[in-house]
Design a protein around this motif. Structure first.
Motif, PDB file in Angstrom:
ATOM      1  N   LEU A   1       0.767  -1.191   0.017  1.00 37.64           N
ATOM      2  CA  LEU A   1      -0.060  -0.158  -0.017  1.00 37.64           C
ATOM      3  C   LEU A   1       0.938   1.239  -0.076  1.00 37.64           C
ATOM      4  N   LYS A   2       0.341   2.203  -0.486  1.00 35.95           N
ATOM      5  CA  LYS A   2       1.056   3.603  -0.508  1.00 35.95           C
ATOM      6  C   LYS A   2       1.269   4.188   0.893  1.00 35.95           C
ATOM      7  N   ALA A   3       2.380   4.775   1.139  1.00 33.45           N
ATOM      8  CA  ALA A   3       2.690   5.561   2.402  1.00 33.45           C
ATOM      9  C   ALA A   3       1.362   6.598   2.893  1.00 33.45           C
ATOM     10  N   HIS A   4       1.342   6.593   3.980  1.00 33.25           N
ATOM     11  CA  HIS A   4       0.415   8.093   4.333  1.00 33.25           C
ATOM     12  C   HIS A   4       1.033   9.190   3.905  1.00 33.25           C
ATOM     13  N   ASP A   5       2.428   9.311   3.739  1.00 35.91           N
ATOM     14  CA  ASP A   5       2.983  10.702   3.215  1.00 35.91           C
ATOM     15  C   ASP A   5       3.043  10.473   1.946  1.00 35.91           C
ATOM     16  N   LYS A   6       1.917  11.079   1.035  1.00 36.82           N
ATOM     17  CA  LYS A   6       2.002  10.751  -0.347  1.00 36.82           C
ATOM     18  C   LYS A   6       2.954  11.539  -1.055  1.00 36.82           C
ATOM     19  N   LYS A   7       3.657  12.500  -0.516  1.00 38.63           N
ATOM     20  CA  LYS A   7       4.803  13.348  -1.144  1.00 38.63           C
ATOM     21  C   LYS A   7       6.133  12.282  -1.070  1.00 38.63           C
ATOM     22  N   LYS A   8       6.150  11.444  -0.203  1.00 38.58           N
ATOM     23  CA  LYS A   8       7.231  10.682   0.220  1.00 38.58           C
ATOM     24  C   LYS A   8       7.075   9.275  -0.207  1.00 38.58           C
ATOM     25  N   ASP A   9       5.964   8.890  -0.809  1.00 35.73           N
ATOM     26  CA  ASP A   9       5.480   7.260  -0.885  1.00 35.73           C
ATOM     27  C   ASP A   9       6.648   6.766  -2.122  1.00 35.73           C
ATOM     28  N   GLN A  10       7.114   5.537  -1.810  1.00 34.66           N
ATOM     29  CA  GLN A  10       7.991   4.912  -2.539  1.00 34.66           C
ATOM     30  C   GLN A  10       7.680   3.555  -3.043  1.00 34.66           C
TER      31      GLN A  10
END
Length: 358
Positions: free
Chosen positions: A141-150
């Motif tokens: 799943l995507k990270a909660h911080d969408k700007k940092k999602d890797q």
């Protein structure tokens, strides 16, 4: 076993897991030996070069956890660096971080960690994992911080690998990571992030390909889409799909690299209208569930890490290739880059772009 680079993310991952009660070990992967270190007398020269493992070692000492250094220099060169060089010579634009995760970090590292008795491996990636009891499988799943999602870099993971992986930072934002790292007394709390590929200092691709890939900067023709000769290029490894600057053409309007043809040592360029694509084909596919969707699916599509996610239609795989169609055209769909498929927060999988569709 935590893969520790010496940066704030992996250092905090180790600290959080120790606080949660895990028996934690840390390890740094030594992946690259700078050219100056390979020359005669390199051992002496090495004394004057920063050791990337030292920051990780100090973090491990602060946390009072065992620390190891894994020497992966040779397999990293063979599996990642050589791939990077070969793809550029084919006129494609590779993403070495995707390949490193697949063939080194979540392959060799997991194997080495398990040989040392570790049951789980953790990294500082911004991503989340969940287990779907009903389907009996792990979800990426995507990270909660969408700007940092890797998650873009992690689409090659398999169910077999996911059962041995932890992503402790998936629920944190970057500013929280730095604040917590400072609270744990970690030196890396204020360490700046590196934006470079680890084996290309300064991101000087051209110099790297000249030095490591023995790339010949053989000039060749630049054509327009009608086959008219417009000028000469300085060697195809100096260019990427979608490139506008540095073409040496004065045509009165912006033009972009549309095709790189290593067989003819030529470039094809075109205007804004030629640089938009309605779809793509992808190969070397991986789907997190272990199987591809059997029906046409509206999915979220990312064609580059920094690109905005867009909606697209993902068609069933035929002969090892997936077709994706975009409702609105996208610019600079680049062969060699990864395309990743999402269903809401879930990563479905991805592959390597093999062809852009007009």
């Amino acid at each position: 076993m935590v893969a520790m680079s010496g940066g704030v993310d992996s250092s905090l991952a180790a600290a959080l897991l120790k606080e949660q009660g895990f028996e934690v070990m840390g390890a740094t992967m030594r992946l690259w030996r700078p050219p100056a270190d390979r020359r005669e007398g390199g051992e002496e020269g090495r004394k004057n070069l920063p050791d990337p493992a030292e920051d990780a070692r100090r973090a491990a000492e602060t946390l009072a956890i065992p620390f190891y250094v894994f020497d992966f220099i040779q397999p990293f060169y063979e599996r990642v660096v050589q791939y990077f060089i070969d793809e550029y010579k084919r006129g494609r634009t590779p993403n070495p971080c995707v390949v490193c995760n697949k063939r080194v970090k979540f392959d060799l590292f997991i194997e080495k960690a398990r040989n040392l008795g570790a049951e789980l491996v953790a990294t500082g990636h911004y991503a989340r994992l969940s287990y779907n009891e009903e389907e009996g499988r792990y979800l990426l799943l995507k990270a909660h911080d969408k700007k940092k999602d890797q998650t873009y870099f992690l689409y090659n993971l398999s169910q077999r690998q996911l059962q041995h992986i932890l992503f402790p930072l998936g629920h944190y934002r970057k500013e929280e990571t730095r604040r917590l790292a400072a609270a744990y007394g970690l030196e890396a709390a204020n360490k700046p992030e590196s934006q470079e590929i680890c084996f290309i200092p300064g991101n000087d691709y051209k110099e790297f390909l000249r030095r490591e890939g023995k790339a010949k900067e053989e000039p060749g023709p630049i054509y327009d889409t009608e086959g008219n000769l417009l000028g000469r290029h300085k060697g195809i490894t100096n260019y990427t799909i979608g490139q506008r600057k540095g073409l040496g053409l004065a045509l009165g309007k912006p033009v972009y690299v549309l095709e790189i043809n290593p067989c003819t040592n030529s470039l094809v360029v075109g205007g804004e209208e030629d640089n938009s694509f309605h779809g793509l084909y992808a190969e070397k596919l991986n789907f997190i569930a272990g199987k591809a969707p059997e029906q046409v699916l509206e999915a979220g599509i990312k064609i580059r890490y920094n690109a905005a996610e867009t909606k697209g239609l993902l068609y069933p795989v035929v002969d090892g290739r997936a077709r994706v169609e975009f409702p609105q055209p996208l610019k600079a769909v680049t062969t060699g880059q990864s395309v990743v498929f999402y269903l809401g927060e879930e990563v479905l999988g991805g592959g390597i772009i093999s062809k852009a569709i007009k």
